[in-house]
Write an enzyme that holds these catalytic residues in place. Structure first.
Site, PDB file in Angstrom:
ATOM      1  N   ARG A   1     -11.221   1.929  -9.338  1.00  0.00           N
ATOM      2  CA  ARG A   1     -10.323   3.097  -9.517  1.00  0.00           C
ATOM      3  C   ARG A   1     -10.567   3.742 -10.873  1.00  0.00           C
ATOM      4  O   ARG A   1     -11.163   3.117 -11.759  1.00  0.00           O
ATOM      5  CB  ARG A   1      -8.868   2.637  -9.432  1.00  0.00           C
TER       6      ARG A   1
ATOM      7  N   THR B   1     -10.085  -7.415  -6.231  1.00  0.00           N
ATOM      8  CA  THR B   1     -11.350  -7.388  -6.978  1.00  0.00           C
ATOM      9  C   THR B   1     -12.027  -6.021  -6.819  1.00  0.00           C
ATOM     10  O   THR B   1     -12.834  -5.632  -7.657  1.00  0.00           O
ATOM     11  CB  THR B   1     -12.303  -8.504  -6.487  1.00  0.00           C
TER      12      THR B   1
ATOM     13  N   ASN C   1     -10.283  -3.161  -6.774  1.00  0.00           N
ATOM     14  CA  ASN C   1      -9.488  -2.129  -7.462  1.00  0.00           C
ATOM     15  C   ASN C   1     -10.047  -1.722  -8.821  1.00  0.00           C
ATOM     16  O   ASN C   1      -9.637  -0.703  -9.389  1.00  0.00           O
ATOM     17  CB  ASN C   1      -8.018  -2.567  -7.628  1.00  0.00           C
TER      18      ASN C   1
ATOM     19  N   GLU D   1       1.284 -13.740  11.500  1.00  0.00           N
ATOM     20  CA  GLU D   1       1.652 -12.586  12.316  1.00  0.00           C
ATOM     21  C   GLU D   1       1.515 -11.339  11.450  1.00  0.00           C
ATOM     22  O   GLU D   1       1.918 -11.349  10.279  1.00  0.00           O
ATOM     23  CB  GLU D   1       3.116 -12.714  12.782  1.00  0.00           C
TER      24      GLU D   1
ATOM     25  N   ASP E   1       0.832  -1.209   0.000  1.00  0.00           N
ATOM     26  CA  ASP E   1       0.000   0.000   0.000  1.00  0.00           C
ATOM     27  C   ASP E   1       0.866   1.258   0.000  1.00  0.00           C
ATOM     28  O   ASP E   1       2.004   1.247   0.462  1.00  0.00           O
ATOM     29  CB  ASP E   1      -0.900  -0.021   1.241  1.00  0.00           C
ATOM     30  N   GLY E   2       0.301   2.351  -0.523  1.00  0.00           N
ATOM     31  CA  GLY E   2       0.955   3.655  -0.398  1.00  0.00           C
ATOM     32  C   GLY E   2       1.691   4.130  -1.635  1.00  0.00           C
ATOM     33  O   GLY E   2       2.401   5.131  -1.576  1.00  0.00           O
TER      34      GLY E   2
HETATM   35  C1  FPP Z   1      -1.547   0.177  -3.647  1.00  0.00           C
HETATM   36  O1  FPP Z   1      -1.142   1.526  -3.537  1.00  0.00           O
HETATM   37  C2  FPP Z   1      -0.909  -0.454  -4.802  1.00  0.00           C
HETATM   38  C3  FPP Z   1      -1.545  -1.072  -5.848  1.00  0.00           C
HETATM   39  C4  FPP Z   1      -2.998  -1.211  -5.937  1.00  0.00           C
HETATM   40  C5  FPP Z   1      -0.801  -1.601  -6.998  1.00  0.00           C
HETATM   41  C6  FPP Z   1       0.375  -2.439  -6.589  1.00  0.00           C
HETATM   42  C7  FPP Z   1       1.051  -2.917  -7.802  1.00  0.00           C
HETATM   43  C8  FPP Z   1       2.383  -2.928  -7.981  1.00  0.00           C
HETATM   44  C9  FPP Z   1       3.362  -2.477  -6.979  1.00  0.00           C
HETATM   45  C10 FPP Z   1       2.931  -3.478  -9.251  1.00  0.00           C
HETATM   46  C11 FPP Z   1       3.257  -4.945  -9.086  1.00  0.00           C
HETATM   47  C12 FPP Z   1       3.647  -5.503 -10.399  1.00  0.00           C
HETATM   48  C13 FPP Z   1       3.698  -6.826 -10.686  1.00  0.00           C
HETATM   49  C14 FPP Z   1       4.009  -7.282 -12.056  1.00  0.00           C
HETATM   50  C15 FPP Z   1       3.397  -7.828  -9.711  1.00  0.00           C
HETATM   51  P1  FPP Z   1      -2.261   2.657  -3.666  1.00  0.00           P
HETATM   52  O2  FPP Z   1      -2.372   3.050  -5.097  1.00  0.00           O
HETATM   53  O3  FPP Z   1      -3.522   2.159  -3.052  1.00  0.00           O
HETATM   54  O4  FPP Z   1      -1.625   3.807  -2.820  1.00  0.00           O
HETATM   55  P2  FPP Z   1      -2.442   4.876  -1.966  1.00  0.00           P
HETATM   56  O5  FPP Z   1      -3.182   4.108  -0.910  1.00  0.00           O
HETATM   57  O6  FPP Z   1      -1.362   5.723  -1.400  1.00  0.00           O
HETATM   58  O7  FPP Z   1      -3.348   5.591  -2.912  1.00  0.00           O
END
Ligand code: FPP
Length: 249
Positions: A80, A75, A77, A216, A29-30
């Site tokens: 967005r 599911t 996401n 954990e 996250d983040g």
């Molecule tokens: C959450 O941060 C992150 C995601 C929903 C996407 C995570 C995906 C990747 C790091 C890419 C991984 C790639 C592969 C090929 C596995 P957020 O957008 O919710 O952040 P926020 O809460 O600060 O808005």
């Protein structure tokens, strides 16, 4: 599966090899907040998130963690903005195409879990290729949850079991935890020992609901793109301080 013994590199001296988690799951996250703090568009956060994930995968392999599972797309996401969803789908595809050779060379076994049939066709093709070409690798199990929801996973397992009962192939008395687990996406993976969530939220967010029963939990304020070896080291050190009782005294 049994993981081939590897030459473990650089395990920090304060970590005990025998007490490492076998399986680490991460809620990354983040990314958006990290990008915002840097004055960058959200998508740059996801790009940097990929780099962070690669770093943690390498670290797991170097230090002897046998399985890493990352929550890439839930599911929920799909809700967005369409541009961000499209960006993520294209990013997953591009990363898979770009990284597959290296993953193979590094003996990584790639697995995707989730409702994959609903993903764009071209992404499904890359997913199938990456899974089949790394199927017999034994260096580390790397699982990516994409279009994944824990409740959805449990419902699809119930449906599959109910179908077998209806067809007369299974008696309801035969349904136990072991049988149920064989119908989950994660049938061939051990349950996570440690769940890391970055960016401070104290939630599981529909991730591996069944499998997380005794994991954990470690929650850090660090945003995912900044989650590096040293942050992972801290998470493992905190894990090794825990006394896991599995409901016993
Ligand atoms: C959450 O941060 C992150 C995601 C929903 C996407 C995570 C995906 C990747 C790091 C890419 C991984 C790639 C592969 C090929 C596995 P957020 O957008 O919710 O952040 P926020 O809460 O600060 O808005």
């Amino acid at each position: 599966m049994t993981v081939k013994p590897t030459l473990l590199q650089d395990l920090p001296a304060d970590l005990e090899r025998e007490r490492l988690p076998r399986h680490v799951a991460v809620i990354m996250d983040g990314n958006g907040r990290w990008a915002q703090q840097q004055g960058l568009p959200r998508i740059m956060g996801h790009r940097r998130g990929v780099d962070a994930l690669k770093g943690i995968l390498r670290c797991c392999k170097d230090w002897g963690v046998q399985a890493l599972t990352a929550y890439a797309f839930s599911t929920e996401n799909w809700g967005r903005p369409i541009e961000e969803v499209d960006f993520l789908m294209t990013l997953f595809e591009r990363v898979l195409r770009r990284e597959l050779q290296e993953m193979k060379a590094e003996d990584v076994q790639i697995r995707f879990v989730g409702n994959l049939a609903a993903l764009p066709r071209s992404l499904q093709t890359e997913i199938e290729r990456s899974m089949s070409e790394t199927r017999y690798n034994q260096g580390i199990q790397f699982t990516i949850a994409t279009n994944y929801g824990g409740r959805q996973e449990i419902v699809q397992a119930c449906r599959a079991i109910a179908t077998q009962v209806k067809q007369g192939l299974l008696d309801p008395d035969q349904i136990d935890e072991a049988l149920f687990e064989r119908h989950l996406y994660t049938a061939e993976i051990s349950d996570p020992d440690l769940l890391i969530r970055t960016s401070g939220e104290m939630r599981i967010s529909n991730f591996l609901l069944w499998q997380m029963a005794y994991a954990e939990l470690y929650i850090t304020e660090t945003h995912w793109p900044d989650f590096d070896r040293s942050a992972f080291h801290q998470a493992l050190a905190a894990y090794q301080q825990r006394h896991r009782r599995f409901g016993k005294v």
